[in-house]
Design a protein around this motif. Structure first.
Motif, mmCIF file in Angstrom:
data_model
loop_
_atom_site.group_PDB
_atom_site.id
_atom_site.type_symbol
_atom_site.label_atom_id
_atom_site.label_comp_id
_atom_site.label_asym_id
_atom_site.label_seq_id
_atom_site.Cartn_x
_atom_site.Cartn_y
_atom_site.Cartn_z
ATOM 1 N N ALA A 161 0.841 -1.199 0.000
ATOM 2 C CA ALA A 161 0.000 0.000 0.000
ATOM 3 C C ALA A 161 0.877 1.249 0.000
ATOM 4 N N SER A 162 1.960 1.227 0.772
ATOM 5 C CA SER A 162 2.873 2.377 0.812
ATOM 6 C C SER A 162 3.536 2.587 -0.554
ATOM 7 N N LEU A 197 1.590 6.585 -6.820
ATOM 8 C CA LEU A 197 0.487 7.497 -7.088
ATOM 9 C C LEU A 197 0.898 8.948 -6.837
ATOM 10 N N LEU A 198 1.648 9.180 -5.777
ATOM 11 C CA LEU A 198 2.135 10.517 -5.461
ATOM 12 C C LEU A 198 3.107 11.007 -6.531
ATOM 13 N N MET A 199 3.987 10.142 -7.015
ATOM 14 C CA MET A 199 4.938 10.516 -8.069
ATOM 15 C C MET A 199 4.206 10.856 -9.370
ATOM 16 N N LEU A 200 3.219 10.036 -9.725
ATOM 17 C CA LEU A 200 2.448 10.305 -10.937
ATOM 18 C C LEU A 200 1.699 11.633 -10.815
#
Length: 96
Positions: free
Chosen positions: A4-5, A11-14
């Motif tokens: 999950a991390s 997701l944060l990078m994208l």
């Protein structure tokens, strides 16, 4: 938990890459818009200059001077006017 991390990190990078890309595109579009406004102002100035130039070229005094000096034209006078009288020809297709 690690999965999950990792998923959230990707997701944060994208999301960050998407934000940078959209900001870059926004800046590029703003630059293009500014260039378009500058070109519109330049074309407006050219249009006004051409309107003034056209008005200057169409002035009666200039046309008269060009006719007299460049084309060697003279004003018409009655004693130099030739009148041609043509006989009236009846219209074809009259009554029989």
């Amino acid at each position: 938990m690690a999965r999950a991390s990792l998923f959230l990190a990707v997701l944060l990078m994208l999301s960050a890459i998407s934000l940078v890309t959209s900001r870059y595109q926004s800046r590029q579009l703003f630059i293009e818009l500014d260039r378009s406004h500058a070109q519109a102002r330049s074309l407006d100035v050219d249009w006004r200059r051409l309107q003034l130039e056209r008005a200057e070229l169409a002035r009666n005094a200039r046309v008269d001077r060009a006719a007299r000096e460049d084309l060697k034209m003279i004003p018409i006078v009655p004693d130099r006017t030739i009148y041609l009288n043509q006989p009236v020809v009846p219209a074809a297709g009259g009554t029989q």
